[in-house]
Enzyme design. Structure first.
Site, PDB file in Angstrom:
ATOM      1  CB  ALA A 159      -0.822  -0.034   1.180  1.00  0.00           C
ATOM      2  CD  GLN A 189      -0.970  -6.914   4.329  1.00  0.00           C
ATOM      3  OE1 GLN A 189      -0.877  -6.766   5.764  1.00  0.00           O
ATOM      4  NE2 GLN A 189      -0.204  -6.843   3.642  1.00  0.00           N
ATOM      5  CB  CYS A 307      -4.284  -2.909  11.950  1.00  0.00           C
ATOM      6  SG  CYS A 307      -6.118  -2.402  12.318  1.00  0.00           S
ATOM      7  CG  ASP A 444       2.717  -1.602   8.632  1.00  0.00           C
ATOM      8  OD1 ASP A 444       2.083  -0.877   8.662  1.00  0.00           O
ATOM      9  OD2 ASP A 444       2.213  -2.748   8.074  1.00  0.00           O
ATOM     10  CE  LYS A 452       5.233  -0.233  13.381  1.00  0.00           C
ATOM     11  NZ  LYS A 452       6.101   0.907  12.666  1.00  0.00           N
ATOM     12  CB  THR A 453      -3.716   1.891  10.167  1.00  0.00           C
ATOM     13  OG1 THR A 453      -3.389   3.181  10.012  1.00  0.00           O
ATOM     14  CG2 THR A 453      -3.829   1.710  11.582  1.00  0.00           C
ATOM     15  CB  ALA A 454      -4.271   0.821   4.730  1.00  0.00           C
ATOM     16  CB  CYS A 487      -8.135   1.694  14.437  1.00  0.00           C
ATOM     17  SG  CYS A 487      -8.204  -0.110  14.904  1.00  0.00           S
TER      18      CYS A 487
END
Length: 555
Positions: A159, A189, A307, A444, A452-454, A487
Site C-alpha cells: 500500500a 489487508q 493495525c 509499517d 501502523k495502518t493503511a 482504526c
C-alpha cells in the site's frame, strides 16, 4: 572469556590464549577454529600451542589463517568445510572475531537469507556491511554484474509503496521511478478482518501486482538483500545492484510466527487461526460458525503491530456471531493482551467496554502468548506481575485466534538505515531519514510513532512525495505528517467505532460529529468500512488521488 554466539552451532571471540582453553571446554564447545595467522601480534600464542592444549581438553582444532582485510573465496570454502566436519558447537576466533564472523557469513551465503546473516552478525556485535555484496553473491567475490539506476527507487510494492509512487507521478509525470518487490500478488489487508467474519470473500482482497503498478514505473521483481546508503545503492539477492538518487523504504513489517513456540506447526489446524494471513482468514470464519460451545481465546502481542485494533476486531465479530445465533452463553470468550489497556486512545474505550460487557469477555492484560500445543488445545502466556516478576499462565481453548509478534524485516534491522529498535530511522514529521538525507520511509517499517495502518500510509504517501520532490528542486515547501491513523473497530456486524487519531493519541475525526461520531458505534462507519474504503483504496490511494489526504505544506 567472551563468547559471541552466531548460531547454536558456532560462536566467535577475540584472541584465545592457552589459559582460555579450559574455560572453552567447560562452556561446552567441542572444537576451535583459529583464523589469525601465527606471528601477527607479539602477544598471541602459536597455533600449535593452542592445538596441544585443546587436544588435552578433548577439543578438536583447525587452522584457517586469514590476513586482515584479505578473506579469499577459498578461505570461506575451507571454513564451510571445517564447520561441516568438526564436532560442534564450534568456537572460531581471530584478533577481534571480525574475520571469523566474515568467514561464517560467506560460508552461510548459500543457506541463509542475506538479511538473517547480517542480523545475526550484528547481534553478535559485528558489522558485515562491507561484504554484503559477496554474501548476496553466494559468498564469492562479485564479478561484473549489470547495474540499474533510477532517479527514485521504492523498496516495497504494498500500500505505501504504490501510493508513494502514484503521488510522485501525480506531481511529476515523467519522473523515473522503480519499485522493487518480489511478490506476484498485492493484498488489501484491512479486508481480512471481514473475511474472518464471513463478510468478504478472500478473493475480493487480492489483485495481481502487475495490474497495480503505475504506468511508467519500472517493476524490479526481486527481493532486497541489503542497503549501501553511503553508495546510494540497494543490493538485491543474487548481487544485482540498483542505484538511486532518492530512496523510499516501505517493505512492510515481518510477522514473526516462529516467535511463539509450536505456533508454526499448528496454524490452520486444531482450532488455531489468524486474520493476519490471507489463507487463514477463511479458516477463522469456519471455526467461528462451527463452534457451538467451549472456550475462544484471542491474543494481542506487544506493540508495535500492524493495525493494533485487529486482534480485538476478530474477537468482537466472532462474539457477535455467537450472540446472534444464541450460542454465546455456551462459549467463554477471553482476550489476552500483552499491553495494559484495551485501546491506546482513551476516548474510545468507554464504548468498547460496553461491548466487552455485552459479550461477557474476560480481559487479561499483561499476558504475552509464548507457546501453543495445537493437538492438546493448550496455550501458555507470560504474565507481567505487579511486582515486576513474570509467571506462566496456561489455558485451554477450542478456538485460538493469534496476532503474531511483529518486527521490522531482517534486511532492515541489519541495515545502516535502522534505529536501535530495528525500524527505519526517520523524522516523524517529514519522514526523511535522520542520517541519510536522500532516504525516506513510510508505512509499517518507519520509526515514526504512529499507528501502523493503511490509513496512516494514505496520509504519509503525499507527504513523502512533496518532500522528496522539494529536495530534488521540483516542488516548493515542506509537508508535515501529523501522525494520523485510523482504526475502524468492528464491534458488531453492521456497526463500527471509527477511531481516528494523530500523534499523542489526539482524536482527529475526518467528519463532523453530526455526520459521524467516531466515539460511538454507528452504521455509517460500517458502510464506510464495507462499501467505501475498499474502492477508495484501489481507485484513489493507489492511483495518486489524494481525497482527504492532501498534505499541509509549510514554507
Amino acid at each position: 572469556m567472551e563468547f559471541r554466539k552466531l548460531t547454536d552451532g558456532i560462536s566467535v571471540s577475540p584472541q584465545v590464549t592457552v589459559a582460555d582453553i579450559p574455560a572453552i571446554a567447560a562452556a561446552g564447545f567441542r572444537s576451535i577454529i583459529c583464523n589469525r595467522p601465527d606471528g601477527e601480534g607479539a602477544d598471541q600464542p602459536l597455533f600449535r600451542e593452542l592445538e596441544k592444549s585443546a587436544a588435552d581438553h578433548g577439543l578438536a582444532s583447525c587452522y584457517i589463517p586469514v590476513q586482515g582485510g584479505m578473506v579469499s573465496d577459498q578461505s570461506a570454502d575451507d571454513f564451510a568445510a571445517a564447520l561441516a566436519s568438526l564436532p560442534g558447537p564450534v568456537l572460531a576466533f581471530c584478533r577481534t572475531g571480525t574475520r571469523s564472523t566474515t568467514l561464517w557469513s560467506l560460508a552461510e551465503a548459500n543457506t541463509r537469507p542475506v538479511g538473517e546473516i547480517l542480523l545475526k552478525a550484528k547481534d553478535a556485535g559485528y558489522d558485515m556491511s562491507g561484504v554484503v555484496r559477496r554474501i548476496a553473491n553466494g559468498g564469492k567475490v562479485p564479478t561484473a554484474s549489470p547495474d540499474m539506476a533510477h532517479d527514485v527507487v521504492i523498496v516495497g510494492g504494498g500500500a505505501a509503496g504504490i501510493a508513494a509512487a502514484s503521488s510522485l507521478l501525480a506531481r511529476k509525470r515523467d519522473l523515473d521511478i522503480a519499485i522493487i518487490d518480489p511478490a506476484d500478488t498485492h493484498y488489501y489487508q484491512p479486508g481480512w478482518t471481514l473475511v474472518g467474519a464471513g463478510v468478504f470473500d478472500p478473493e475480493d482482497t487480492a489483485r495481481k501486482m502487475g495490474s497495480l503498478m503505475p504506468r511508467g514505473v519500472t517493476w524490479i521483481k526481486a527481493a532486497v538483500a541489503a542497503f549501501e546508503p553511503e553508495n546510494d545503492s540497494v543490493i538485491l539477492e543474487g548481487c544485482r545492484v540498483v542505484r538511486y538518487k532518492r530512496l523510499i523504504v516501505c517493505p512492510g513489517l515481518k510477522l514473526n510466527w516462529a516467535g511463539i513456540d509450536g505456533l508454526v506447526e499448528t496454524l490452520g489446524q486444531h482450532g488455531v487461526t489468524s486474520n493476519y494471513r490471507y489463507d487463514l482468514a477463511p479458516y477463522t470464519w469456519d471455526l467461528v460458525r462451527n463452534l457451538k460451545s467451549g472456550r475462544a481465546v484471542f491474543t494481542q502481542p506487544p506493540m508495535p503491530i500492524k493495525c493494533a485494533g485487529a486482534p480485538q476486531k476478530a474477537m468482537y465479530l466472532s462474539a457477535d456471531h455467537w450472540y446472534r445465533t444464541k450460542r454465546l452463553n455456551d462459549i467463554s470468550v477471553d482476550f489476552y493482551n500483552a499491553g495494559a489497556v484495551l485501546f491506546g486512545v482513551a476516548d474510545y474505550v468507554p464504548a468498547l467496554m460496553q461491548y466487552i460487557e455485552r459479550y461477557g469477555t474476560s480481559l487479561h492484560f499483561g499476558h504475552t502468548l509464548t507457546a501453543v500445543d495445537g493437538p492438546a488445545r493448550k496455550a501458555w502466556f507470560s504474565k507481567a506481575n505487579a511486582d515486576g516478576t513474570k509467571s506462566t499462565v496456561e489455558t485451554t481453548f477450542d478456538l485460538l485466534h493469534v496476532a503474531p509478534p511483529q518486527t521490522a524485516p531482517d534486511f532492515i534491522k541489519a541495515s545502516p538505515l535502522a534505529d536501535q529498535t530495528g525500524w527505519v530511522d526517520v523524522d516523524q514529521g517529514t519522514l526523511r531519514h535522520r542520517q541519510f538525507a536522500n532516504v525516506y520511509a513510510l508505512g509499517d517499517v518507519s520509526s515514526s510513532p504512529n499507528a501502523k495502518t493503511a490509513a496512516a500510509a494514505r496520509k504519509q504517501a503525499p507527504v513523502v512525495a512533496q518532500n522528496l520532490l522539494a529536495d530534488m528542486g521540483m516542488r516548493a515547501g515542506t509537508a508535515i505528517y501529523d501522525g494520523y491513523g485510523s482504526c475502524p473497530l468492528t464491534v458488531e456486524r453492521g456497526k463500527i467505532i471509527l477511531a481516528e487519531f494523530s500523534y499523542g493519541g489526539k482524536v482527529a475525526p475526518s467528519f463532523p460529529t453530526f455526520m459521524l461520531d467516531g466515539t460511538k458505534p454507528s452504521r455509517a462507519a460500517w458502510m464506510l468500512k464495507e462499501r467505501i474504503l475498499p474502492p477508495l483504496y484501489w481507485q484513489a490511494m493507489l492511483k495518486g488521488r489524494e481525497w482527504m489526504a492532501k498534505p499541509k505544506v509549510v514554507s
